[in-house]
Motif scaffolding. Structure first.
Motif, PDB file in Angstrom:
ATOM      1  N   LYS A 102      -0.991  -1.039  -4.665  1.00  0.00           N
ATOM      2  CA  LYS A 102      -2.177  -0.117  -4.618  1.00  0.00           C
ATOM      3  C   LYS A 102      -2.151   0.947  -5.895  1.00  0.00           C
ATOM      4  O   LYS A 102      -2.889   1.115  -6.620  1.00  0.00           O
ATOM      5  CB  LYS A 102      -2.355   0.479  -3.162  1.00  0.00           C
ATOM      6  N   GLU A 103      -0.873   1.623  -5.989  1.00  0.00           N
ATOM      7  CA  GLU A 103      -0.660   2.626  -7.142  1.00  0.00           C
ATOM      8  C   GLU A 103      -0.658   2.014  -8.531  1.00  0.00           C
ATOM      9  O   GLU A 103      -1.285   2.341  -9.330  1.00  0.00           O
ATOM     10  CB  GLU A 103       0.834   3.206  -6.826  1.00  0.00           C
ATOM     11  N   TRP A 104      -0.192   0.451  -8.567  1.00  0.00           N
ATOM     12  CA  TRP A 104      -0.108  -0.118  -9.765  1.00  0.00           C
ATOM     13  C   TRP A 104      -1.500  -0.554 -10.251  1.00  0.00           C
ATOM     14  O   TRP A 104      -2.122  -0.730 -11.448  1.00  0.00           O
ATOM     15  CB  TRP A 104       0.806  -1.558  -9.660  1.00  0.00           C
ATOM     16  N   ALA A 105      -2.492  -0.633  -9.266  1.00  0.00           N
ATOM     17  CA  ALA A 105      -3.801  -1.060  -9.492  1.00  0.00           C
ATOM     18  C   ALA A 105      -4.699   0.407  -9.923  1.00  0.00           C
ATOM     19  O   ALA A 105      -5.358   0.145 -10.825  1.00  0.00           O
ATOM     20  CB  ALA A 105      -4.461  -1.678  -8.207  1.00  0.00           C
ATOM     21  N   THR A 106      -4.607   1.250  -9.152  1.00  0.00           N
ATOM     22  CA  THR A 106      -5.478   2.299  -9.475  1.00  0.00           C
ATOM     23  C   THR A 106      -5.031   3.872  -9.733  1.00  0.00           C
ATOM     24  O   THR A 106      -5.963   4.566  -9.869  1.00  0.00           O
ATOM     25  CB  THR A 106      -6.143   2.804  -8.046  1.00  0.00           C
ATOM     26  N   ILE A 122       0.908  -1.151  -0.018  1.00  0.00           N
ATOM     27  CA  ILE A 122       0.025  -0.021  -0.023  1.00  0.00           C
ATOM     28  C   ILE A 122       0.893   1.314   0.140  1.00  0.00           C
ATOM     29  O   ILE A 122       0.306   2.354   0.071  1.00  0.00           O
ATOM     30  CB  ILE A 122      -0.955  -0.047   1.264  1.00  0.00           C
ATOM     31  N   GLY A 123       2.401   1.163   0.040  1.00  0.00           N
ATOM     32  CA  GLY A 123       3.100   2.193  -0.085  1.00  0.00           C
ATOM     33  C   GLY A 123       3.599   2.554   1.103  1.00  0.00           C
ATOM     34  O   GLY A 123       3.161   2.219   2.394  1.00  0.00           O
ATOM     35  N   GLY A 124       4.791   3.286   1.108  1.00  0.00           N
ATOM     36  CA  GLY A 124       5.709   3.882   2.340  1.00  0.00           C
ATOM     37  C   GLY A 124       6.587   4.537   2.033  1.00  0.00           C
ATOM     38  O   GLY A 124       6.920   4.948   0.906  1.00  0.00           O
ATOM     39  N   THR A 125       7.314   4.954   3.157  1.00  0.00           N
ATOM     40  CA  THR A 125       8.551   5.726   2.838  1.00  0.00           C
ATOM     41  C   THR A 125       9.434   5.064   1.797  1.00  0.00           C
ATOM     42  O   THR A 125       9.838   3.840   2.140  1.00  0.00           O
ATOM     43  CB  THR A 125       9.581   6.011   3.887  1.00  0.00           C
ATOM     44  N   GLY A 126       9.701   5.694   0.666  1.00  0.00           N
ATOM     45  CA  GLY A 126      10.548   5.168  -0.149  1.00  0.00           C
ATOM     46  C   GLY A 126       9.631   4.314  -1.420  1.00  0.00           C
ATOM     47  O   GLY A 126      10.417   3.692  -2.338  1.00  0.00           O
ATOM     48  N   TYR A 137       1.920   2.601 -16.742  1.00  0.00           N
ATOM     49  CA  TYR A 137       0.911   3.091 -15.808  1.00  0.00           C
ATOM     50  C   TYR A 137       0.193   1.823 -15.188  1.00  0.00           C
ATOM     51  O   TYR A 137       0.354   0.795 -15.088  1.00  0.00           O
ATOM     52  CB  TYR A 137      -0.171   3.455 -17.053  1.00  0.00           C
ATOM     53  N   SER A 138      -0.873   2.376 -14.553  1.00  0.00           N
ATOM     54  CA  SER A 138      -1.641   1.321 -13.657  1.00  0.00           C
ATOM     55  C   SER A 138      -2.518   0.481 -14.343  1.00  0.00           C
ATOM     56  O   SER A 138      -2.745   0.945 -15.748  1.00  0.00           O
ATOM     57  CB  SER A 138      -2.522   2.031 -12.424  1.00  0.00           C
ATOM     58  N   THR A 181       2.110   8.393 -14.462  1.00  0.00           N
ATOM     59  CA  THR A 181       2.920   7.008 -14.432  1.00  0.00           C
ATOM     60  C   THR A 181       3.032   6.452 -13.092  1.00  0.00           C
ATOM     61  O   THR A 181       3.071   7.223 -12.060  1.00  0.00           O
ATOM     62  CB  THR A 181       4.335   6.761 -15.091  1.00  0.00           C
ATOM     63  N   VAL A 182       3.399   5.269 -12.767  1.00  0.00           N
ATOM     64  CA  VAL A 182       3.628   4.473 -11.432  1.00  0.00           C
ATOM     65  C   VAL A 182       5.103   4.733 -11.120  1.00  0.00           C
ATOM     66  O   VAL A 182       5.388   5.203 -10.104  1.00  0.00           O
ATOM     67  CB  VAL A 182       2.951   3.055 -11.288  1.00  0.00           C
TER      68      VAL A 182
END
Length: 618
Positions: free
Chosen positions: A282-286, A267-271, A297-298, A291-292
């Motif tokens: 999560k970013e790759w999905a939505t 879901i993401g975090g520092t770095g 792109y997602s 660009t991701v």
């Protein structure tokens, strides 16, 4: 049944995986009852539980009535009853088969005893001859272990001895005493009575051979070391558990070296963000704002987004009709119903219904090819109905070929059916012309039929068919005449009418052997010796009226047929035999033979007397 007895063990054990079998045995038996069959520890019953098949050589197989499983053991063991079945009487018959049966039985008994003995407790063959393997009496061995004395003979085992504590020098020990080594804590049992000396440990003492090691304390020390190692491993595992937690949930930086936790990648975090050119799951999905990871792109953007850098989203490829999707190619909808591709590739709709010209600058739509008038090769409608001219080149429509009158078509179907002249201008005739000629041929065939019927009537007037008795009228009801014939179903013989009576159709009796009736006798030629055939052939048979006997030609001479007693006149008293055997001969099994001596057997010639047969020379 006498058979050779092989040197094999009279017992075989199988897994029951073969089900009902068959389970084969390679030791010979003389009867089905010479075999015992066990399923695990249960003795089975012949016929009720199993059947036995015995081969010619005495071996065979067992088939179970109820199938076994792989968990069962099937044991086949020799079990011939130890008894004699034949008693040889002084001066009586001594037949080879009876003697063989008794010798086979003795060999089987010996093999059965050996097989049983092989499963018993016994001394090695190399032991001294004075070894006595007899067990102690029941009263003394009850509840005791089996042991062996100094001579190696069976004896009652002794109980474990008394606990004497730590070993010490100058102590009197007896057999079975238990002591503890004061150096390494191992436990020993005394096997020889003695007074101790020297020092511990016992394993290095001069009297070490007088002790047996019972408990090796050094093994206990090894176990303790193993326990310590296990405790160290547990501590390492606890440290690993803590590390595993960070690999699972840490989102505020790297876990180790340059890598991040599962949660950060999820879901993401520092770095781990799109701005860091890494991107979480999560970013790759939505993600739809860019660009991701800086280049790609997602999933959502590729599905329905509008960013040009994707090369077109799935939505654009499905329904965009205002322009192409990626600068070159069009959407599914455009290829289905659009008009942007008309003149180049054409949409599905244009290929189906467009009639204003070609679809792709060379070919027409399905509708144009069906009912149009612009296709240079003609439409389906033109090929079906055009008359008076060719549709394309020199070919005409189906209607023209069906009913037209143009000879250029090679004649229409109608012309080939009803014209009286050649439809194609050649000598070939129409169906109507061929029909007229067929009618003429039919009239000729009718005449032939009439002639054939007359011939059949003539035959029927002569052959009266199958009947049970002599007829008096023919098939037309007229009286029978000479030459009429029929098949008699009662006697299965053809009969012919000679003008006054019916007679069997037969061969010349002068050259055919007849019979008096179906159950009577054959009528053989009868004549004197002088009346024999001048050039006889092997197999000729006749009755000699001079000798009053049947005779046959054997290929070189005439000889009497029979072989029974003979004598003067009508006497039948003497049975004669030759005195020399010149050819090998075998008396069949269970047959007896006799001769009147002396009888001489030529050198190299053998007379074989089969099992169960006798040969007597009088």
């Amino acid at each position: 049944m006498a058979v050779p007895i092989s040197d094999v063990t009279r017992r075989v054990v199988y897994s029951g995986s073969a089900g009902v079998g068959p389970y084969s045995f390679s030791f010979e038996v003389l009867a089905e009852t010479d075999l015992a069959v066990y399923k695990d520890q249960t003795l089975l019953t012949l016929t009720t539980d199993y059947s036995v098949t015995i081969n010619v050589d005495g071996t065979g197989s067992v088939t179970l009535v109820t199938a076994a499983t792989a968990a069962n053991n099937i044991t086949l063991v020799g079990d011939r009853a130890i008894a004699r079945t034949t008693d040889f009487v002084t001066g009586g018959d001594l037949f080879a088969n009876s003697l063989n049966d008794e010798l086979d039985s003795l060999t089987i008994f010996a093999q059965q005893v050996k097989e049983t003995a092989d499963r018993g407790l016994k001394a090695p063959i190399t032991d001294p001859t004075d070894v006595n393997m007899v067990l102690p009496i029941k009263a003394s061995r009850i509840g005791k272990t089996l042991a062996f004395d100094n001579d190696g003979n069976p004896t009652v085992g002794e109980d474990i001895g008394n606990w004497r504590g730590n070993w010490a020098a100058g102590t009197s020990y007896t057999v079975r005493d238990l002591v503890k080594d004061p150096v390494n804590s191992s436990i020993y049992r005394v096997n020889t009575a003695h007074t101790s000396s020297g020092s511990a440990p016992i394993s290095g003492n001069a009297d070490s051979a007088k002790f047996d090691l019972v408990i090796d304390a050094t093994a206990v020390a090894d176990a303790e070391a193993a326990q310590a190692a296990a405790e160290a491993a547990q501590a390492a595992a606890e440290a690993a558990e803590s590390n595993a937690e960070e690999w699972a949930t840490k989102v505020d930086g790297i876990v180790e070296s340059t890598d991040y936790s599962a949660k950060a990648w999820s879901i993401g975090g520092t770095g781990v963000t799109d701005t860091a050119s890494r991107g979480a799951a999560k970013e790759w999905a939505t993600e739809t704002s860019g660009t991701v990871d800086g280049t790609e792109y997602s999933s959502k953007e590729y599905a329905q987004g509008t960013q040009a850098g994707t090369g077109g989203s799935a939505k654009d490829w499905a329904i965009e009709t205002s322009t192409n999707v990626d600068g070159v190619d069009y959407s599914s909808k455009e290829y289905a119903v659009g008009t942007q591709t008309r003149g180049t590739t054409g949409s599905s709709k244009d290929w189906a219904t467009y009639t204003g010209g070609t679809v792709n600058a060379s070919e027409y739509s399905a509708k144009e090819y069906a009912v149009g008038t612009t296709a240079t090769d003609g439409s389906a409608k033109e090929w079906a109905t055009t008359t008076g001219a060719a549709v394309a080149a020199s070919e005409y429509s189906a209607k023209e070929y069906a009913s037209g009158d143009r000879t250029a078509t090679g004649g229409s179907a109608k012309a080939w059916a009803v014209d009286t002249s050649s439809p194609d201008g050649t000598t070939t005739k129409s169906a109507k012309t061929w029909a007229g000629e067929a009618a003429t041929s039919a009239a000729a065939a009718a005449t032939s039929e009439t002639n054939a019927a007359a011939a059949l009537a003539s035959f029927n007037a002569t052959y009266l068919g199958a009947q049970a008795s002599d007829p008096s009228v023919d098939n037309e009801g007229d009286p029978v005449t000479a030459g009429d014939w029929y098949f008699n179903t009662s006697s299965n013989i053809s009969r012919i009418y000679n003008g006054s009576t019916w007679s069997n159709v037969s061969l010349d009796p002068a050259i055919v052997v007849g019979k008096t009736s179906s159950t009577g006798a054959a009528v053989l030629p009868v004549g004197s010796t002088a009346q024999r055939d001048g050039s006889p052939v092997q197999g000729y048979l006749r009755f000699n009226s001079d000798d009053g006997a049947f005779e046959g030609y054997n290929g070189s001479a005439w000889a009497p047929v029979g072989g029974g007693a003979t004598g003067g006149g009508s006497d039948a008293v003497f049975v004669e035999n030759d005195q020399t055997v010149t050819t090998n001969y075998t008396i069949p099994a269970n047959k007896n033979a006799m001769s009147t001596g002396p009888v001489t057997v030529d050198t190299g010639v053998t007379v074989t007397i089969s099992s169960g047969s006798r040969y007597v020379v009088i």
